[in-house]
Design an enzyme around this catalytic site. Structure first.
Site, PDB file in Angstrom:
ATOM      1  CD  GLU A 316      -2.597  -1.617   0.118  1.00 56.22           C
ATOM      2  OE1 GLU A 316      -2.820  -0.812  -0.590  1.00 56.22           O
ATOM      3  OE2 GLU A 316      -2.969  -2.709  -0.037  1.00 56.22           O
ATOM      4  CG  HIS A 319      -0.815   0.836  -4.486  1.00 55.68           C
ATOM      5  ND1 HIS A 319      -0.686   0.588  -5.741  1.00 55.68           N
ATOM      6  CD2 HIS A 319      -1.492   0.078  -4.008  1.00 55.68           C
ATOM      7  CE1 HIS A 319      -1.407  -0.456  -6.187  1.00 55.68           C
ATOM      8  NE2 HIS A 319      -1.787  -0.892  -5.017  1.00 55.68           N
TER       9      HIS A 319
HETATM   10  N1  BES Z   1      -6.158  -1.481  -4.325  1.00 58.74           N
HETATM   11  C1  BES Z   1      -6.365  -2.477  -3.442  1.00 58.74           C
HETATM   12  C2  BES Z   1      -7.498  -2.520  -2.588  1.00 58.74           C
HETATM   13  C3  BES Z   1      -8.655  -2.723  -3.417  1.00 58.74           C
HETATM   14  C4  BES Z   1      -8.921  -4.128  -3.731  1.00 58.74           C
HETATM   15  C5  BES Z   1      -9.758  -2.069  -3.247  1.00 58.74           C
HETATM   16  C6  BES Z   1     -10.019  -4.343  -4.675  1.00 58.74           C
HETATM   17  C7  BES Z   1     -11.053  -2.284  -4.004  1.00 58.74           C
HETATM   18  C8  BES Z   1     -11.064  -3.560  -4.537  1.00 58.74           C
HETATM   19  C9  BES Z   1      -4.916  -2.715  -2.468  1.00 58.74           C
HETATM   20  O1  BES Z   1      -3.896  -2.098  -3.247  1.00 58.74           O
HETATM   21  C10 BES Z   1      -4.407  -4.229  -2.543  1.00 58.74           C
HETATM   22  O2  BES Z   1      -4.042  -4.567  -3.619  1.00 58.74           O
HETATM   23  N2  BES Z   1      -4.802  -4.840  -1.695  1.00 58.74           N
HETATM   24  C11 BES Z   1      -4.472  -6.334  -1.679  1.00 58.74           C
HETATM   25  C12 BES Z   1      -3.364  -6.905  -0.717  1.00 58.74           C
HETATM   26  C13 BES Z   1      -2.031  -6.496  -1.642  1.00 58.74           C
HETATM   27  C14 BES Z   1      -1.023  -6.646  -0.806  1.00 58.74           C
HETATM   28  C15 BES Z   1      -2.209  -7.638  -2.883  1.00 58.74           C
HETATM   29  C16 BES Z   1      -6.018  -6.949  -0.809  1.00 58.74           C
HETATM   30  O3  BES Z   1      -6.655  -5.832  -0.257  1.00 58.74           O
HETATM   31  O4  BES Z   1      -5.953  -8.042  -0.926  1.00 58.74           O
HETATM   32 ZN    ZN Z   2      -2.492  -2.984  -4.596  1.00 57.10          ZN
END
Ligand code: BES
Ligand code: ZN
Length: 892
Positions: A316, A319
């Site tokens: 995060e 990002h």
């Molecule tokens: N931007 C995503 C969160 C997200 C995912 C928001 C789907 C809305 C819909 C965040 O950066 C993300 O990818 N989170 C992952 C964890 C990551 C380490 C792969 C998650 O939430 O599983």
């Molecule tokens: Zn992500």
């Protein structure tokens, strides 16, 4: 809910927005079931929107209607330039608000709406979770807060005033800097004003309000600026944030060093909440996290959780540059931020921990999640061409395969070339909403290369099969390698073009050393990478004076399925000698899988097979080699999972037979290596204090993997050993591993440990999630019944995504004997739960359906039962678009 059949959106129809929103002022008055939001937007016609969708006139010369997205909100007031609109000037429906003829020059639009955070169980938009107000706007949640152009290519600066009851909601947060705060006019209420100087798309907006405690620290950037770091958590949990804070600082430092990227504000906040659909979210300067990815103490988090916290905090944070400073033009470009950011967090883990171990773990995840997706009805390109519900496209393909594509670019260009491409990308597109084309072009221009063939990886779905054959010519002293790439058709793509596949390889000589790779033309392949571009490629290596063993796709240099005929003695040779540790591990997996599959076939034909100790002997060499890292040796002890075996079998899969065969094989190996395993178990018993670092965790995992394998012998001696391990454990890692192994047995030790664990942790909701998962994973016949009973447990809540995932999700996704029960009861149970959950949280429901994604590979009996369960879901009249899209594609 579905009113008419949901329609797909296509990448090829992308149009710039007819208007842009330059600044946003939001005034949010928080009340639990009636929150009032007033937004004041400065809107300008978009010069880039050359033509309206129907080929009409230019925005700016003649008035074009302005349609704003909005869902589940009630319009109270609407003004342009301070004057209320009359009913004829606009229209509102379920999904939007249209202003029929707005001013042709820039204007101010003011809208007041009401929403209900308490009633919001979809956890998208503004919701209230355990008394905390919080938002989740990605992908399309902002429209549930106010009417807006809810698309990532509309970038605005935000100023936000939040007002709430001071007693219950003392903390008020939003993006950027706090510029004002104080008492509000209404009695007992207060306010805070936040301003974010960086233009951003609305999916990065966040707001939090609640009674939260905080942990403070700071970070000095490489140019000497001080950044305040704060982690907000439920009061009383402040002492569980040290690890997360440490991870954050190391992430900030790493991004400066590896990518030259510095943080760009004076404040960085993280908030941990207990009701969250995903893992975490990168809102500008206000990351919101599922609390399971923040809170950790040795007694309440496993090594696995510590590692997950490290990588998600990093993800995060990363990002901020890949996603926030440079965002996506549209949601089709999602891999631009997610695949790239996963690549970055993987590299971070590799630099912070062990490169080989991290690589094996990443590839294991890729093969376990992405390969099945790519081989089934939900297969889609890393950049999809169409979708019905974007939330369904936060997939293993976009994330993990997306990261593999970045890794291949890195392999092709090398670290310096890759970095030059990234630098150019940041330079060119900072502050913009970019596309995959922009990304690729940066690498091309920085390195003077042509990536037009490589770009196919973003467009063609499916895992390429790489069929290799090897031939050694004794008299000519040449080694010949022939590669053929075969691409199976996937939904909507019947014929595919050959792709650029970088294959890292070596020819391993008798001594274990790599032989020089000198081609016919006299060139030497110094970096060990050969590039396949045509459907068939032949490489002939000269001056090879002995018959070598080929080691192909080292480090998993490309996401392909390799087939190469190899004898088991060649596999054993690689297990002991390959200089590429990834391929040593891969060789042991290939070998074990081969044995298990033979046993599956034997079982189904009613034969018992016994193949001798060859594999066990080969494995013993690796796991006793003290020159290798403990964590690596532990990974080698883990036999391929049932799902791994099922994937290799591919069709007519009988999960029952696979379970039996794998158990029998594990028992065989454990029996062969009993004394060795006991020796490892004893010698690596750590008695020092718990430390979460990779090295300490590696020692624990070596010991625990030995115990795991030993437990497969399944006698009284082993069960007693598990009981002792449980009782003497000093941290959650050891304790939960013992419990997880015990639940497979019908034994007093099992019941005692389960009861003890519950008593110990009943006030710790995150650990109770583990208690639910462990029970849901048991291979005991009674598991489905236990899971059903646990749905009524006082600590279970169907509205909490962590609970749902721990119990139902784990059963559906990780308990192959339970989910694939031959009577279909597992399928029916999951289908029922999906329907129930879909009525309030479509995102969570649709993800759960994923466990069915390879139902067509099952043997006939189970296939029929799985289809029936899916049809039951499909028949429901009121499905969300989320579940509708997945279930119709699955039934295809
Ligand atoms: N931007 C995503 C969160 C997200 C995912 C928001 C789907 C809305 C819909 C965040 O950066 C993300 O990818 N989170 C992952 C964890 C990551 C380490 C792969 C998650 O939430 O599983
Ligand atoms: Zn992500």
């Amino acid at each position: 809910m579905k009113t008419s059949t949901p329609q797909p959106i296509h990448l090829k129809n992308y149009q710039p927005a007819p208007y842009l929103i330059k600044t946003v002022y939001l005034d949010v008055s928080l009340h639990s079931s009636e929150t009032r939001v007033t937004s004041r937007l400065k809107i300008v016609p978009n010069k880039r929107a050359t033509k309206s969708a129907k080929g009409g006139s230019k925005a700016g010369s003649k008035s074009v209607p302005l349609t704003l997205d909005g869902e589940n909100i009630t319009l109270e007031n609407i003004k342009i330039g301070g004057r209320a609109l009359d009913a004829k000037q606009y229209s509102v429906d379920e999904k939007s608000l249209t202003i029929k003829s707005p001013p042709t020059k820039s204007f101010t639009l003011e809208i007041t709406t009401i929403c209900d955070p308490e009633a919001n169980k979809a956890l998208s938009g503004l919701y209230r979770s355990s008394g905390v107000y919080c938002t989740q706007c990605e992908a399309e949640g902002f429209r549930r807060i106010t009417y807006f152009l809810d698309r990532p290519d509309v970038l605005a600066t935000y100023k936000v005033r939040i007002e709430a009851d001071k007693a219950t909601t003392p903390i008020l947060l939003s993006n950027g800097n706090l510029i004002e705060s104080g008492k509000a006019d209404d009695a007992g209420r207060h306010f805070a004003v936040w301003q974010d100087p960086h233009p951003k798309p609305c999916y990065l907006f966040a707001l939090v309000g609640g009674d939260l405690a905080l942990k403070k620290s700071s970070f000095k950037t490489k140019s000497g600026r001080k950044v305040d770091l704060r982690i907000y958590v439920e009061p009383g949990k402040e002492d569980r944030c040290d690890w997360a804070m440490d991870c954050l600082k190391r992430s900030m430092k790493w991004d400066e060093k590896r990518f030259g990227r510095e943080y760009d504000l004076d404040i960085f906040n993280i908030v941990a909440v207990s009701d969250f659909n995903m893992g975490a979210m990168e809102n500008k300067s206000l990351n919101v996290f599922n609390d399971r990815l923040v809170l950790a103490t040795p007694d309440t988090a496993t090594d696995g959780s510590y590692e997950a916290i490290e990588s998600v905090i990093a993800h995060e944070y990363f990002h901020n540059w890949t996603g926030n400073r440079i965002t996506c033009r549209d949601w089709f470009q999602l891999c631009l931020k997610e695949g790239l950011t996963v690549f970055r967090d993987q590299e971070f883990t590799m630099d912070e921990r062990s490169r080989t171990v991290a690589r094996i773990e990443d590839v294991r995840m890729l093969k376990a999640h992405q390969f099945p997706e790519d081989a089934g009805p939900l297969a889609h390109p890393v950049r999809p061409a169409s979708y019905i519900e974007i939330n369904n496209f936060y997939t293993a393909t976009v994330y993990q395969k997306g990261a593999e594509l970045c890794r291949m670019i890195h392999t092709i260009l090398g670290e310096a070339g890759f970095r030059a491409g990234m630098d150019l990308y940041f330079d060119r597109h900072d502050g913009e909403a970019a596309t995959v084309e922009d990304f690729i072009k940066s690498f091309e221009d920085a390195n003077k290369v042509d990536f037009s063939q490589f770009k196919l990886w973003y467009e063609q779905a499916g895992t390429p099969e790489l069929i290799a054959s090897f031939d050694y010519d004794e008299t000519k002293k040449t080694a010949k390698l022939i590669f053929e790439q075969v691409m199976q058709p996937t939904p909507g793509q019947s014929r595919k073009k050959p792709m650029h596949i970088p294959v890292r390889m070596g020819l391993v000589g008798k001594s274990g050393k790599d032989l020089p790779l000198k081609t016919k033309q006299g060139d030497v392949v110094t970096d060990g990478v050969v590039h396949l571009k045509k459907r068939r490629e032949v490489f002939e290596f000269q001056n090879i004076n002995e018959r070598p063993v080929p080691s192909l796709v080292r480090g998993f240099s490309a996401p392909v399925n390799l087939t190469l005929d190899m004898t088991t003695s060649d596999l054993a040779f690689l297990m002991a000698n390959d200089s590429d540790l990834y391929n040593r591990w891969q060789a042991s997996q290939t070998y074990a899988t081969r044995r298990i599959i033979e046993m599956v076939e034997g079982l189904r034909a009613g034969k018992r097979l016994n193949r001798g100790k060859h594999f066990s002997e080969a494995l013993a060499i690796t796991i006793t080699d003290e020159k290798l890292e403990p964590a690596y040796r532990a990974l080698c002890m883990e036999l391929p999972s049932e799902a791994d075996v099922a994937r290799v079998i591919g069709t007519d899969v009988d999960p029952g037979a696979i379970h039996k065969a794998r158990q029998a094989f594990a028992k065989r190996v454990a029996t062969d290596l009993k004394e060795t395993l006991k020796g490892i178990y004893k010698s690596s018993s750590g008695n020092g204090d718990y430390a979460p670092d990779a090295k300490s965790a590696g020692l624990r995992s070596l010991r625990n993997s030995a115990l795991l394998l030993l437990s497969k012998i399944g006698g009284e001696e082993q069960i007693k050993m598990l009981g002792t391990h449980y009782r003497s454990s000093k941290n959650l890692t050891d304790r939960s591993l013992a419990l997880m192994l015990l639940v497979d047995f019908k034994h007093d030790e099992r019941d005692k440990a389960l009861a003890n664990f519950y008593k110990r942790y009943k006030n710790d909701h995150l650990v109770i999630d583990k208690w639910f998962s462990i029970q849901a994973m048991s291979s005991a016949k009674s598991t489905l019944n236990s899971v059903k009973k646990l749905l009524d447990h006082e600590l279970f809540s169907i509205k909490n995504p962590n609970k749902v995932r721990s119990l139902i999700g784990v059963f559906a996704g990780f308990n192959s004997t339970g989910f694939h029960r031959a009577d279909g009861a597992g399928y029916n149970f999951v289908a029922e739960q999906v329907l129930d959950i879909d009525s309030f949280n479509p995102q969570v429901a649709s993800r759960m359906l994923n466990s069915f994604r390879n139902w067509r590979t099952l043997e006939a009996g189970r296939q029929k039962l799985a289809r029936k369960a899916l049809q039951r879901v499909a028949r429901r009249k009121t499905l969300s678009p989320d579940v509708y899209e997945i279930v119709t594609k699955m039934l295809g």
